[in-house]
Structure formats: structure tokens, C-alpha cells
Scaffold this active site. Structure first.
Site, PDB file in Angstrom:
ATOM      1  N   LYS A  48      11.020   7.134  21.371  1.00  0.00           N
ATOM      2  CA  LYS A  48      11.915   7.381  22.508  1.00  0.00           C
ATOM      3  C   LYS A  48      12.083   6.096  23.317  1.00  0.00           C
ATOM      4  O   LYS A  48      11.355   5.116  23.106  1.00  0.00           O
ATOM      5  CB  LYS A  48      11.351   8.495  23.396  1.00  0.00           C
ATOM      6  N   HIS A 176       1.161  18.822  25.981  1.00  0.00           N
ATOM      7  CA  HIS A 176       0.926  17.410  26.296  1.00  0.00           C
ATOM      8  C   HIS A 176      -0.209  17.328  27.309  1.00  0.00           C
ATOM      9  O   HIS A 176      -0.211  18.037  28.312  1.00  0.00           O
ATOM     10  CB  HIS A 176       2.198  16.780  26.872  1.00  0.00           C
ATOM     11  N   MET A 327      16.822 -12.686  40.424  1.00  0.00           N
ATOM     12  CA  MET A 327      17.450 -11.804  39.445  1.00  0.00           C
ATOM     13  C   MET A 327      17.521 -12.454  38.074  1.00  0.00           C
ATOM     14  O   MET A 327      17.272 -11.796  37.049  1.00  0.00           O
ATOM     15  CB  MET A 327      18.848 -11.408  39.914  1.00  0.00           C
ATOM     16  N   ASP A 328      17.838 -13.735  38.021  1.00  0.00           N
ATOM     17  CA  ASP A 328      18.096 -14.403  36.752  1.00  0.00           C
ATOM     18  C   ASP A 328      17.227 -15.639  36.507  1.00  0.00           C
ATOM     19  O   ASP A 328      17.365 -16.267  35.458  1.00  0.00           O
ATOM     20  CB  ASP A 328      19.562 -14.863  36.684  1.00  0.00           C
TER      21      ASP A 328
END
Length: 398
Positions: A48, A176, A327-328
Site C-alpha cells: 500500500k 490488526h 521547500m526546495d
């Protein structure tokens, strides 16, 4: 940049990228097979969340090549991606799918989790003459979804009623564990309680005629710490990818992280004593230092919470992060590290020489788990797949 293997040429912009080592994934699986009684318990690989950020289709193919024929995902979109990617094996959706998509589930031979008797009736009505394969979820103490198993007699009766509904082919039941990754006395007792509730309810339902072929309760931690051969499946997730179910646990010897996150040096400058760097000016140099800027940041999945606490690996040496992670971009102190230039490869997590930083290490710095680190690697980061030391494919998502 073009990278050439023995037979193919792959092009990707070598800014920030994740390297996925398929050999390691295969070896991790083989090690885990030896720790589980596979005569009684079949391994289901959890892929997943895009295989925990690694890429679901390539990992599905890798695990399939190593003998796996059962996969679990979170939702219908993920299941259909696997089918489009060529998966012909069993796929179990662990979460909810709107009953109106019963025909899609049936047509694509996907197993759906039943969350409640009410939901089972809705799915049954929608299925009509196209039976849907289902596993029934029991809530034995997790408190999320599933039939309430605190009263095992009532739970067993509910299972039997669901099994009698038309349009459903009930093949199994599962639960679970909430605290299988913890070894304190309270958690151990709680896991045993959940296990007892689960098998009591399932056994009673089977005695009443419920056709439950698959009865399963083992996740990664439970398979290692609470193995029970009565569980027909072991749903292995995080451990396959070489990370810990919990930071306090040790993983089996030989298990290795499958993903490494890399970037490059984009700029080098001298930061003089008294000068600050990045947003908020949280770092001011107390001496002259050499600083490298790296073109990676929180938009790539490298958390802002690591600001001022992180280290990266350059030329086999550790370089301390300074200032706020942007951010970058981010900045690191490379004073004293030789042979660094624009374009030098940097390891954000992974191995460089004798030094290693893992996703679990980063998670521990700001109080999360390794799952969040690898699942958070942004889609703008290409996944570069490596087998036998050669790049076999590159997946770019934008």
C-alpha cells in the site's frame, strides 16, 4: 543526465532522487521466510501507499519473482494499479471501498474487506449476480474498523450472518494488532488479549459453518515477536523495506533498507563569522565556514522539522545541516570535507563508505517513525531501480 546500464539508457535529471535496490528487497524477503513457518503461514506482501514510497508495481514484480502470490493494499485505486501493472495474484484491500464499485471489485478479482454487517449488506445488494470476494475485519482492540469482537459469541454470529449474504464470497477473517511492536508488559498482555479474542471468534464462526479459509492476524511486528501458526497469512510491510516496526526494536540480521535518498551539491560559498543563513535566521556562523546548498527540501519529503538537527553524507563524511530546511533547498556545513564541488553526490539517507544514515535515524530526530519518512518522499522525486549494481528502470511521476 543519462545513465547507461548494460542494455538500456535511462534519462533523469540528477537533482534529487531515490535509489531502490531490488536485490535488497528480495534478500529481505528470503530472510523473513526463514523466520516464519511457511508450511502453515503464507506471506502476503503489503504494498500500500505506493509500496511505502518505493513504487508498487516494481516491488510487486520483485516479490512475485521471489514466490509471493498475495498482496495487500489500502484502496481500490492501488489495487487497480497493480492489475494494470500485470499482477494476476490475490490482492486484498485492507480499507473501505464504496459499495457501488462492487462490479469493479468482481471484474478485477479483488478481495474487499468487510468493515461491518451493514456494509456487508450494502456490498451484497450492489454485487447482485457478480460475487465479490471478501475478508471480514474483526476489531479486537485497535478501535478503527471491523466487527466488535469484545463479545466473541455475538461476533461469531455476525460473521455467520455475513457469510449467508448473497453476492459475497467470504473467504477469510482478520484483525490488526495495536501494540505488537512494543515489548512492555502492558503491550504484551494487550496483544495476547487481541489474539485470544480473534481466534475465539473465528473458531466459533467456523464451528457454526462460516467458510473462513484464511484466518490472519500477523503484521510485521507480530510475525517477528508474536508468531502463531494458526494465522494463515503474515502481512509483512515495513520490515520488507528494511526498516523497524518501532524505533526501539532490533530487526533481524541481514535485513537492509531498500531505499536510499540522494541529492547533489548545487552551490558552494563561504559563510563568514556573524552571517546568518536561511529563513528565520536560526543559524548564525560563529566562525568562517564553507557551506554547500543542496537542491532538496520539504517538498521532496525531507522534513522541515529536521532543521538544524540533520546530517548528510558527502564523500563518506558527515556534514551538519545548518539553518532552516526550505521547500526546495537546504544548507550544510562542509568545512573540512575534501573534494566537494558543484555536482558532488550527497546521501540524505543511505550508505556512503563506512557511514550510514537510515530513515529510522531521521525519524528518531523529530519523534516519528520510519514509515512516515519513506512514505513522505514526494512524487517529484524519481525512483531509480537498481538490480545487480545496474539501473533497470527509472520511474518519474511528473
Amino acid at each position: 543526465m543519462e545513465i547507461t546500464s548494460s542494455s538500456n539508457t535511462f534519462r533523469f535529471f540528477k537533482r534529487t532522487w531515490a535509489e531502490i535496490y531490488l536485490d535488497r528487497a528480495g534478500r529481505n524477503l528470503e530472510i523473513l521466510k526463514k523466520l516464519i513457518d511457511t508450511e502453515h503461514t503464507r506471506i502476503a506482501c503489503v504494498i500500500k501507499a505506493n509500496a511505502y514510497g518505493h513504487g508498487d508495481v516494481p516491488l510487486m514484480k520483485c516479490f512475485s519473482e521471489n514466490g509471493i502470490d498475495f498482496f495487500t493494499v489500502s484502496n481500490l485505486d492501488e489495487a487497480l494499479r497493480l492489475r494494470r501493472g500485470g499482477c494476476k495474484d490475490d490482492i486484498l484491500i485492507l480499507g473501505w471501498t464504496a459499495a457501488e464499485y462492487a462490479a469493479v471489485l468482481s471484474e478485477n478479482n479483488i478481495i474487499q474487506t468487510v468493515l461491518s454487517e451493514k456494509y456487508a449488506k450494502e456490498l451484497s445488494d450492489a454485487a447482485k449476480d457478480r460475487p465479490v470476494r471478501v475478508h471480514i475485519k474483526l476489531d479486537t482492540g485497535m478501535g478503527r474498523i471491523g466487527l466488535n469482537a469484545s463479545d466473541t459469541d455475538k461476533c461469531a454470529e455476525e460473521i455467520v450472518r455475513i457469510c449467508s449474504l448473497g453476492g459475497l464470497r467470504t473467504e477469510g477473517a482478520f484483525t490488526h494488532f495495536a501494540a505488537a511492536d512494543s515489548l512492555d508488559d502492558d503491550s504484551l498482555a494487550y496483544t495476547e488479549m487481541q489474539k485470544r479474542r480473534f481466534f475465539d471468534a473465528a473458531d466459533k464462526a467456523k464451528a457454526m459453518g462460516a467458510p473462513l479459509e484464511n484466518i490472519h492476524c500477523l503484521n510485521s511486528a507480530a510475525a517477528l515477536l508474536h508468531y502463531d501458526k494458526r494465522s494463515s497469512l503474515a502481512r509483512l510491510g515495513i520490515i520488507l523495506y528494511g526498516l523497524k516496526p518501532d524505533n526501539a526494536l532490533q530487526i533481524p540480521q541481514g535485513i537492509e533498507p531498500v531505499m536510499e535518498l540522494k541529492t547533489t551539491v548545487s552551490h558552494i560559498k563561504t559563510l563568514h563569522k556573524g552571517e546568518s543563513v536561511s529563513y528565520g535566521r536560526i543559524f548564525t556562523a560563529d566562525k568562517d565556514m564553507t557551506v554547500a546548498t543542496l537542491p532538496a527540501g520539504y517538498a521532496d519529503g525531507y522534513a522541515r522539522l529536521l532543521s538544524g538537527k540533520n546530517e548528510v553524507l558527502i564523500n563518506g563524511r558527515r556534514a551538519k545541516g545548518i539553518g532552516r530546511i526550505c521547500m526546495d533547498q537546504m544548507m550544510v556545513d562542509i568545512s573540512g570535507i575534501p573534494d566537494v564541488h558543484e555536482g558532488t553526490e550527497v546521501t540524505l539517507f543511505g550508505r556512503d563508505g563506512e557511514e550510514v544514515i537510515t530513515a529510522d535515524d531521521l525519524a528518531a530526530i523529530y519523534g516519528t517513525i520510519g514509515y512516515e519518512i519513506i512514505c513522505g518522499i514526494n512524487q517529484r522525486v524519481p525512483r531509480v531501480y537498481i538490480r545487480d549494481g545496474k539501473i533497470t528502470e527509472v520511474h518519474e511521476f511528473i
